[in-house]
Design a protein around this motif. Structure first.
Motif, short mmCIF file in Angstrom:
data_model
loop_
_atom_site.label_atom_id
_atom_site.label_comp_id
_atom_site.label_asym_id
_atom_site.label_seq_id
_atom_site.Cartn_x
_atom_site.Cartn_y
_atom_site.Cartn_z
N ILE A 5 -15.35 -1.86 -41.99
CA ILE A 5 -16.79 -1.62 -41.90
C ILE A 5 -17.51 -1.96 -43.21
O ILE A 5 -18.72 -2.02 -43.26
N SER B 4 -13.01 -1.00 -46.52
CA SER B 4 -13.07 0.32 -45.86
C SER B 4 -12.77 0.12 -44.39
O SER B 4 -13.47 -0.61 -43.70
N GLY C 254 -10.60 8.82 -39.47
CA GLY C 254 -11.34 8.67 -40.71
C GLY C 254 -11.27 7.30 -41.33
O GLY C 254 -10.65 6.38 -40.79
N VAL C 255 -11.89 7.18 -42.51
CA VAL C 255 -11.99 5.89 -43.19
C VAL C 255 -10.94 5.78 -44.28
O VAL C 255 -10.77 6.70 -45.08
N TYR C 256 -10.22 4.69 -44.31
CA TYR C 256 -9.23 4.41 -45.35
C TYR C 256 -9.74 3.25 -46.21
O TYR C 256 -10.32 2.31 -45.70
N THR D 83 -5.62 8.33 -48.27
CA THR D 83 -6.88 7.62 -48.06
C THR D 83 -6.76 6.11 -48.22
O THR D 83 -7.76 5.41 -48.11
N TYR E 100 -21.94 -0.75 -33.59
CA TYR E 100 -22.31 -0.76 -35.01
C TYR E 100 -23.55 -1.61 -35.21
O TYR E 100 -23.75 -2.62 -34.52
N GLN F 213 -12.30 1.83 -40.72
CA GLN F 213 -12.53 3.02 -39.91
C GLN F 213 -11.46 3.14 -38.83
O GLN F 213 -11.20 2.20 -38.09
N THR F 214 -10.82 4.32 -38.79
CA THR F 214 -9.80 4.57 -37.77
C THR F 214 -10.19 5.83 -37.01
O THR F 214 -11.20 6.47 -37.32
N ASN F 215 -9.37 6.18 -36.04
CA ASN F 215 -9.63 7.40 -35.26
C ASN F 215 -9.67 8.64 -36.12
O ASN F 215 -10.32 9.62 -35.80
N GLU G 219 -22.21 2.99 -37.82
CA GLU G 219 -21.98 3.37 -36.44
C GLU G 219 -23.26 3.80 -35.76
O GLU G 219 -24.03 4.58 -36.31
N GLY H 257 -7.57 -0.25 -37.35
CA GLY H 257 -8.97 0.16 -37.45
C GLY H 257 -9.87 -1.04 -37.65
O GLY H 257 -9.42 -2.19 -37.63
#
Ligand code: GTP
Ligand code: MG
Ligand code: ZN
Length: 291
Positions: free
Chosen positions: A7, A15, A21-23, A52, A211, A17-19, A206, A4
């Motif tokens: 961000i 943080s 959601g955010v981890y 998460t 971005y 961002q992946t396909n 985004e 990801g």
């Protein structure tokens, strides 16, 4: 393993961002040994630890990295300057443009607070901006009444970074572009008097297919990586005619038959650009960079 884009980064929490959601991830000691750490903009692979969170294992190769504040893989930097409060400074603008060019990133110029400027100030800035357009820079001049999203959205491709002095209105632009964002902004008088920056961290938001990033205002512009011999390449209008100078490594200072000196002869705008070039040249020569 997941992949990801970082961000946001706050005190060791990245943080990503992946396909799906955010981890919130962390970087292990492994990067400290390599003397590198993840930055906002990086594409990373991370080991998922729970729903998460996870640990970053690998940073994909960066296209570029802007230091202070650290952001990588930037497509374009929008250099934000205000017409007034703080007063528009062409010297500061040229410094920003040079620094952005030095990282091989395309800059564009956005002047804010048009609504606070008087007629003369507006005319002067319009005139200056048309000269920058002549060199090849894209420019915007906006105030409270302009529709920012109409102007900014078509520019978004990859990561676009808002950069500029504290108080020029970068976060205000973000808040106008993104509903419900509510980034903290500050009254300019307070911001300047306290010598404090309202925005303290970089965050990518985004927009369209890319971005937009808000950054803290620069307190110092770093020139330590720029050599005086290559400074001329960071002024596009000088770089373009360099081959017409008699000497191949012309610095456009004391050399005879210099095309740059001919260019600036009758044009006060280019004279000013040249003056800023000389100032930077000297600063680099003395390596005492302060702003
Ligand atoms: N009238 C007017 N005020 C503006 C405009 N843009 C920003 N401001 C005001 O300028 C002040 C500073 O704006 P910020 O958005 O906090 O500035 P910033 O560039 O994010 O500053 P830092 O986070 O410190 O780097 C705020 O009080 C804004 O309301 C504009 O176009 N017109
Ligand atoms: Mg801000
Ligand atoms: Zn020359």
């Amino acid at each position: 393993m997941k992949t990801g884009r970082i961000i946001k980064s706050i005190s060791g929490d990245y943080s990503v961002q992946t396909n799906d959601g955010v981890y919130i991830t962390k970087a292990r000691g492994l990067f400290r040994k390599k003397k590198t750490s993840p930055v906002v903009g990086d594409v990373v692979d991370f080991q998922v630890e729970n729903e998460t969170g996870g640990y970053i294992q690998h940073i994909h190769e960066r296209e570029n990295i802007l230091l202070r504040p650290p952001v990588s893989n930037i497509n374009k930097v929008i250099v934000v300057m205000s017409a007034v409060e703080p007063e528009f400074s062409q010297q500061l603008l040229d410094r920003f443009l040079v620094v952005v060019h030095s990282y091989h990133i395309t800059p564009m110029i956005c002047v804010t607070k048009k609504d606070l400027a008087n007629e003369k100030q507006i005319n002067d800035i319009n005139q200056i901006l048309s000269k920058y357009e002549e060199i090849g820079y894209d420019t915007l001049f906006v105030g409270e009444s302009e529709d920012l999203s109409v102007l900014i959205k078509p520019l978004i491709e990859g990561i676009i970074v808002l950069s500029g002095q504290s108080g020029v209105g970068k976060s205000t632009m973000m808040n106008r572009l993104f509903e419900d964002l509510n980034i903290e902004t500050n009254k300019i008088s307070k911001a300047l008097n306290r010598g404090k920056h309202t925005t303290r961290h970089v965050e990518l938001f985004e927009m369209e297919h890319g971005y937009l990033a808000d950054t803290p205002g620069f307190s110092a512009l770093d020139f330590s990586h720029i050599e005086k011999e290559t400074l001329t390449d960071l002024f596009p209008e000088f770089a373009n005619i360099k081959s017409e100078c008699k000497f191949r490594n012309c610095t456009h200072i004391n050399e005879p038959k210099c095309a740059v000196k001919t260019l600036i002869e009758e044009d006060s705008f280019y004279q000013l650009r040249y003056k800023h070039y000389l100032t930077l040249f000297e600063e680099i020569q003395n390596r005492k960079v302060r702003y």
